[in-house]
Design a protein around this motif. Structure first.
Motif, PDB file in Angstrom:
ATOM      1  N   UNK A 660       0.844  -1.134  -0.057  1.00  0.00           N
ATOM      2  CA  UNK A 660      -0.108   0.070  -0.105  1.00  0.00           C
ATOM      3  C   UNK A 660       0.726   1.176   0.005  1.00  0.00           C
ATOM      4  N   UNK A 661       1.981   1.414   0.894  1.00  0.00           N
ATOM      5  CA  UNK A 661       2.667   2.720   0.761  1.00  0.00           C
ATOM      6  C   UNK A 661       3.369   2.633  -0.540  1.00  0.00           C
ATOM      7  N   UNK A 662       4.028   1.589  -0.941  1.00  0.00           N
ATOM      8  CA  UNK A 662       4.676   1.779  -2.346  1.00  0.00           C
ATOM      9  C   UNK A 662       3.863   2.079  -3.192  1.00  0.00           C
ATOM     10  N   UNK A 663       2.422   1.596  -3.401  1.00  0.00           N
ATOM     11  CA  UNK A 663       1.440   2.339  -4.287  1.00  0.00           C
ATOM     12  C   UNK A 663       1.103   3.631  -4.270  1.00  0.00           C
ATOM     13  N   UNK A 664       1.193   4.126  -2.877  1.00  0.00           N
ATOM     14  CA  UNK A 664       0.639   5.510  -2.567  1.00  0.00           C
ATOM     15  C   UNK A 664       2.201   6.644  -2.969  1.00  0.00           C
ATOM     16  N   UNK A 665       3.237   5.997  -2.410  1.00  0.00           N
ATOM     17  CA  UNK A 665       4.462   7.097  -2.617  1.00  0.00           C
ATOM     18  C   UNK A 665       5.613   6.613  -3.547  1.00  0.00           C
ATOM     19  N   UNK A 666       5.533   5.546  -4.169  1.00  0.00           N
ATOM     20  CA  UNK A 666       6.623   5.073  -4.774  1.00  0.00           C
ATOM     21  C   UNK A 666       6.772   5.928  -6.031  1.00  0.00           C
ATOM     22  N   UNK A 667       5.605   5.977  -6.744  1.00  0.00           N
ATOM     23  CA  UNK A 667       6.029   6.657  -8.300  1.00  0.00           C
ATOM     24  C   UNK A 667       6.223   8.161  -8.087  1.00  0.00           C
ATOM     25  N   UNK A 668       5.405   8.941  -7.077  1.00  0.00           N
ATOM     26  CA  UNK A 668       5.758  10.253  -6.904  1.00  0.00           C
ATOM     27  C   UNK A 668       7.325  10.526  -6.336  1.00  0.00           C
ATOM     28  N   UNK A 669       7.689   9.736  -5.353  1.00  0.00           N
ATOM     29  CA  UNK A 669       9.097   9.874  -4.988  1.00  0.00           C
ATOM     30  C   UNK A 669      10.214   9.653  -5.960  1.00  0.00           C
ATOM     31  N   UNK A 670       9.787   8.627  -6.689  1.00  0.00           N
ATOM     32  CA  UNK A 670      10.823   8.019  -7.720  1.00  0.00           C
ATOM     33  C   UNK A 670      10.872   9.348  -8.582  1.00  0.00           C
ATOM     34  N   UNK A 671       9.665  10.090  -9.018  1.00  0.00           N
ATOM     35  CA  UNK A 671       9.806  11.007  -9.970  1.00  0.00           C
ATOM     36  C   UNK A 671      10.459  12.296  -9.444  1.00  0.00           C
ATOM     37  N   UNK A 672      10.318  12.583  -8.135  1.00  0.00           N
ATOM     38  CA  UNK A 672      11.011  13.627  -7.530  1.00  0.00           C
ATOM     39  C   UNK A 672      12.348  13.431  -7.306  1.00  0.00           C
ATOM     40  N   UNK A 673      12.944  12.153  -7.161  1.00  0.00           N
ATOM     41  CA  UNK A 673      14.273  11.902  -7.322  1.00  0.00           C
ATOM     42  C   UNK A 673      14.841  12.059  -8.595  1.00  0.00           C
ATOM     43  N   UNK A 674      14.132  11.580  -9.316  1.00  0.00           N
ATOM     44  CA  UNK A 674      14.575  11.650 -10.833  1.00  0.00           C
ATOM     45  C   UNK A 674      14.819  13.227 -11.508  1.00  0.00           C
ATOM     46  N   UNK A 675      13.947  13.991 -10.728  1.00  0.00           N
ATOM     47  CA  UNK A 675      13.755  15.468 -11.052  1.00  0.00           C
ATOM     48  C   UNK A 675      15.003  16.225 -10.539  1.00  0.00           C
ATOM     49  N   UNK A 676      15.084  15.868  -9.200  1.00  0.00           N
ATOM     50  CA  UNK A 676      16.295  16.674  -8.556  1.00  0.00           C
ATOM     51  C   UNK A 676      17.679  16.050  -8.999  1.00  0.00           C
ATOM     52  N   UNK A 677      17.679  14.954  -9.855  1.00  0.00           N
ATOM     53  CA  UNK A 677      19.071  14.604 -10.270  1.00  0.00           C
ATOM     54  C   UNK A 677      19.451  15.232 -11.539  1.00  0.00           C
ATOM     55  N   UNK A 678      18.598  16.157 -12.093  1.00  0.00           N
ATOM     56  CA  UNK A 678      18.845  16.727 -13.295  1.00  0.00           C
ATOM     57  C   UNK A 678      18.365  18.230 -13.242  1.00  0.00           C
ATOM     58  N   UNK A 679      19.226  18.949 -14.038  1.00  0.00           N
ATOM     59  CA  UNK A 679      18.734  20.504 -13.915  1.00  0.00           C
ATOM     60  C   UNK A 679      17.972  20.919 -15.215  1.00  0.00           C
ATOM     61  N   UNK A 680      17.995  20.089 -16.320  1.00  0.00           N
ATOM     62  CA  UNK A 680      17.245  20.700 -17.529  1.00  0.00           C
ATOM     63  C   UNK A 680      16.919  19.289 -18.056  1.00  0.00           C
ATOM     64  N   UNK A 681      15.772  19.521 -18.926  1.00  0.00           N
ATOM     65  CA  UNK A 681      15.300  17.900 -19.631  1.00  0.00           C
ATOM     66  C   UNK A 681      15.289  18.350 -21.064  1.00  0.00           C
ATOM     67  N   UNK A 682      15.872  18.969 -21.506  1.00  0.00           N
ATOM     68  CA  UNK A 682      15.968  19.119 -23.007  1.00  0.00           C
ATOM     69  C   UNK A 682      16.534  18.058 -23.731  1.00  0.00           C
ATOM     70  N   UNK A 683      15.767  17.317 -24.432  1.00  0.00           N
ATOM     71  CA  UNK A 683      16.307  16.071 -25.070  1.00  0.00           C
ATOM     72  C   UNK A 683      15.992  16.024 -26.703  1.00  0.00           C
ATOM     73  N   UNK A 684      16.491  15.123 -27.575  1.00  0.00           N
ATOM     74  CA  UNK A 684      16.055  15.157 -28.716  1.00  0.00           C
ATOM     75  C   UNK A 684      14.951  14.285 -29.017  1.00  0.00           C
ATOM     76  N   UNK A 685      14.052  14.752 -29.676  1.00  0.00           N
ATOM     77  CA  UNK A 685      12.825  13.644 -29.920  1.00  0.00           C
ATOM     78  C   UNK A 685      12.622  13.378 -31.347  1.00  0.00           C
TER      79      UNK A 685
END
Length: 854
Positions: A660-685
């Motif tokens: 249950x806590x993994x379901x509630x908090x796992x995805x938001x915390x992972x995205x937050x960690x991923x966000x803080x690890x990068x300063x800019x997200x410009x990519x080639x699409x």
């Protein structure tokens, strides 16, 4: 046909159409139906676009064709519909076709106008003859009866309204004659009396036959009237009243000779009018018959031409105004067909410079295209009614082909009813090319469009009816019952066996109203029935208790399997969209939550079925009590289903609590960690993105997704995204809402599948009641009158079976099956937030031109 599991891959193409070949190229594209056009002139009014004049010309041609179809239908001339659809007319023939149609319209209007005028004159003359014939009996006047007027001295004391005074003043007797509608006679007479103060004489007579009104064409009953009056003032009043009541007034002859001359003249004119009118109608019919031969092709051609110009209005011109630029969505598998269509259009127009296309990258989400055939179309419509699938997500229609008719059959399980439904659907499938079925009324057309759904629903209902052993509420003994009644008698067993068994004897059989078979007695239960429920249960008093337990557990098992399968399908979406973190942080916790609670419930049901036999059934624990004790942790020890059950259940609860806590908090915390690890997200699409626009998740995934794809190039410009666009609170709130909805939904959705048991029970009981109240009563009547009574009883039983059990109960089970798929199954993996791919295709135009033009 394309893949039914996932929508087809789309690309955005840019078409460069030469001004002289654009019309022919779009005509070729419309015949193939390959692309969906994007409107490049959204900010331009419809009246300011380039080809608005051509669209108005098409609308004028449609108006002329609608008039032609109306006149052809009025003349009862059959309208032939061609089997093949004619292509859009070349530009060289458009002006010629417009000129021909305009000339034909002018000619038809003139002939029709003359015909109506002749017909109106004819009806008026016929009315005049009837009026002369009837009024001949009203008043006989001759010359010798005409009053002679002499000059009298002034009469001061005489009343001016006296008749003799009127004669002395020189007032002349006048007549007004004509016809009036039957319903206005009484009001007309009252109005004459009030206005003329009684100084008129009105005579009426009803015509023997109704006549057609020259103004409206309606056949009504008429009254002939003759009004006698004195003086011009009263005469004017009478004529105005006649006009107000829409009377048909005709001149009245003063003498018999004049009447005779008028009648002879009328007869001659009527004969001439009949002759002229007959020739006019023949000529008009010839013109309409000739027009009817080509009106179908003209209607289809004008529709196609108008559709082409509408698409051309969505294109933009380049700076030289010699080339049109169009942007279209096209399936990647059809790109070669698109190039071929452009080549055909350029070749037909004879252009020296061919039109061509280029694919362009875009970040917009493409429309969803899932190709269907006549079999899969109905099931795809069920899914699309919930919502058109998002681009490239898993399509539930592939699995709905099997699960939808099966869940329907679980609620509708009856061999007889299912076979009747199957025969009805089979009849529609065999005659699917019959033209009357396509043009039938709305309800019948709805059955026809869902004929393959009905076919599978009936076929699956036959299967579940065999499993339930239910045919019009009666059981069918195909293989012989597995229960032996004679083995319950004491004479069948040795004396040593009597102590441990409750056996029957003659005294027990005579005195007992209810006898119970004991499967633990040797020879009573010889083995399970080969297919479905043993027919002996139809005679048992506890039949309902047994079937309720069986169907309730079966409903829970089917529901949990169905929902678990939906969660597993979500994993395929995450893999395709390269969001593997969703598998570990969303799908796996959802599966653990589902299986550790409700999957364990299925395990206990199946375990109890397999382990406990008839001898040990009395000591078998209740599954419901054991499932409740799993969460309550009772202080006293229970027997349980198996040894070590308590430790297994605690382990499952721990796993559930951790998911249950993994379901509630796992995805938001992972995205937050991923966000803080990068300063800019410009990519080639390259191409379009595979996730929804303006999603906060997209911001954090742009970097990680390209790492998985092996793409680390940074692009300048509008595709650079700053860190300030990430909103952790919104992501957290969205995930919390989804998790709460899932956890509570697992409980409510599992309970919702109990409708499979409830509707199956209701259908069986309603069928049993219908049999008991009708057929059983008819069969128990004395043989003398039973034969006469049985025929209407069977007819009434068949009618009630069709309307109540097949239509009403079938519709109820159909709607509940739809709900189980939409709410309980599809919400586990299906977003349904896409837009449907609507190609520019002439096949989508209505071919029923009679209904459109009339």
């Amino acid at each position: 046909m394309g893949s039914l599991f996932r929508s087809e891959a789309m690309c955005l193409a840019q078409l460069f159409l030469q001004s002289g070949t654009a019309y022919e190229c779009l005509s070729a594209l419309g015949e193939k139906g390959l692309v969906q056009f994007r409107d490049l002139n959204q900010n331009v009014s419809s009246f300011q676009r380039k080809f608005v004049g051509e669209v108005k010309r098409c609308e004028e041609l449609e108006r002329i064709l609608a008039y032609l179809v109306q006149e052809i239908n009025r003349a009862d001339i059959p309208l032939p519909e061609g089997e093949t659809s004619p292509p859009a007319p070349p530009l060289k023939q458009v002006l010629e076709m417009q000129e021909q149609l305009q000339k034909l319209e002018v000619e038809l209007r003139e002939v029709t106008k003359n015909k109506e005028k002749l017909r109106k004159n004819l009806l008026e003359l016929i009315e005049y003859t009837h009026m002369l014939r009837v009024t001949k009996t009203f008043l006989k006047r001759n010359v010798e009866f005409e009053p002679t007027y002499e000059e009298f001295p002034p009469l001061e004391n005489d009343s001016l309204l006296d008749y003799s005074c009127m004669q002395r003043l020189g007032a002349k007797l006048g007549f007004v004659s004509g016809l009036i509608n039957q319903g206005k006679v009484e009001a007309f007479e009252k109005m004459l009396w009030r206005v003329c103060k009684g100084y008129t004489i009105v005579t009426y007579a009803e015509l023997d036959e109704p006549l057609e009104d020259p103004e409206t064409g309606e056949v009504i009953k008429w009254y002939v009237f003759l009004i006698s009056f004195w003086g011009e003032q009263i005469g004017h009043k009478v004529k105005k009243i006649c006009d107000c009541y829409h009377c048909h007034v005709y001149p009245y002859p003063n003498t018999a000779e004049e009447r005779k001359e008028i009648q002879e003249g009328l007869n001659t004119r009527i004969q001439d009018l009949y002759t002229v009118l007959h020739k006019t109608e023949d000529y008009l019919r010839q013109v309409l018959c000739k027009a009817a031969e080509s009106v179908y092709s003209h209607v289809i051609q004008v529709k196609k031409m108008k559709a082409i110009y509408h698409m051309l209005n969505m294109c933009s011109f380049d700076v030289t105004n010699k080339c049109l630029i169009a942007e279209v969505w096209c399936p990647e598998a059809d790109l070669h067909e698109l190039r071929r269509a452009l080549e055909e259009g350029s070749r037909e127009s004879g252009a020296t410079i061919p039109s061509f296309m280029n694919t362009i990258p875009t970040k917009e989400t493409p429309p969803t295209l899932i190709r269907t055939n006549k079999f899969t179309e109905g099931f795809q419509n069920i899914v699309d009614a919930y919502g058109v699938g998002s681009y490239r997500e898993v399509n539930p229609a592939l699995f709905t082909i099997i699960t939808f008719p099966f869940l329907f059959a679980v609620m509708f399980g009856d061999f007889g009813h299912g076979f009747v439904m199957f025969l009805f659907a089979l009849l529609l499938v065999i005659n699917e090319n019959h033209p009357r079925l396509n043009q039938s009324q709305e309800i019948m057309r709805m059955f026809f469009n869902g004929r393959y759904i009905l076919l599978l629903m009936g076929l699956f209902s036959v299967y579940t009816g065999l499993i339930y052993n239910d045919c019009f509420s009666k059981s069918v003994n195909l293989f012989g019952s597995g229960w032996n009644v004679s083995a319950m008698y004491s004479s069948s067993h040795a004396l040593a066996e009597h102590r441990n068994m409750v056996l029957w004897n003659d005294t027990i059989v005579r005195r007992s109203r209810v006898l119970q078979l004991d499967p633990s007695v040797p020879g009573v239960f010889q083995g399970p029935y080969p297919l479905g429920i043993d027919p002996i249960w139809n005679l048992a008093t506890n039949r309902l208790t047994f079937l309720n337990s069986f169907k309730m557990k079966m409903s829970v098992i089917l529901g949990i399997i169905h929902m678990t399968f939906g969660v597993i399908l979500g994993i395929f979406n995450h893999l395709h969209f390269r969001k593997k973190f969703n598998i570990y942080l969303v799908s796996v916790p959802e599966l653990l939550f589902m299986l550790c609670i409700f999957g364990y419930l299925i395990f206990m049901i199946v375990y109890k079925w397999l382990v406990y036999s008839a001898e040990t059934s009395r000591v078998a624990p209740s599954i419901l009590i054991e499932f409740i004790n799993m969460f309550l942790f009772p202080a006293s020890e229970t027997n349980g289903l198996y040894s070590g059950q308590e430790h297994v259940q605690r382990l499952l609860l721990v796993v559930t609590a951790l998911s249950v806590p993994v379901l509630f908090l796992g995805k938001p915390l992972f995205l937050l960690w991923l966000h803080n690890g990068r300063s800019c997200f410009g990519v080639s699409r390259s191409g379009y993105t595979l996730i929804r626009k303006d999603s906060e998740e997209e911001v954090s995934l742009l970097g990680s997704q390209d790492i998985e794809e092996g793409n680390n190039q940074v692009e300048d410009g509008c595709r650079e995204m700053t860190c300030e666009e990430f909103n952790f609170g919104e992501i957290l709130m969205t995930q919390v809402i989804h998790s709460i909805e899932y956890c509570l939904g697992c409980i409510s959705n599992t309970a919702s599948y109990l409708r499979l048991w409830a509707l199956s029970l209701a259908h069986a009981q309603l069928s049993d009641v219908l049999w008991t109240m009708l057929v059983r009563v008819g069969l128990r009547v004395d043989t003398t009158y039973g034969v006469l009574l049985l025929l209407p009883v069977i007819a009434l039983f068949a009618v009630l079976t069709i309307f109540i059990l097949l239509i009403m109960e079938g519709l109820s089970a159909f709607l509940h099956a739809i709900r189980l798929h939409w709410v309980e199954f599809q919400n586990k993996f299906y977003v349904g937030a896409g837009t449907k791919f609507v190609p520019f295709s002439f096949r989508l135009l209505s071919s029923k031109f009679v209904d459109d033009m009339a």
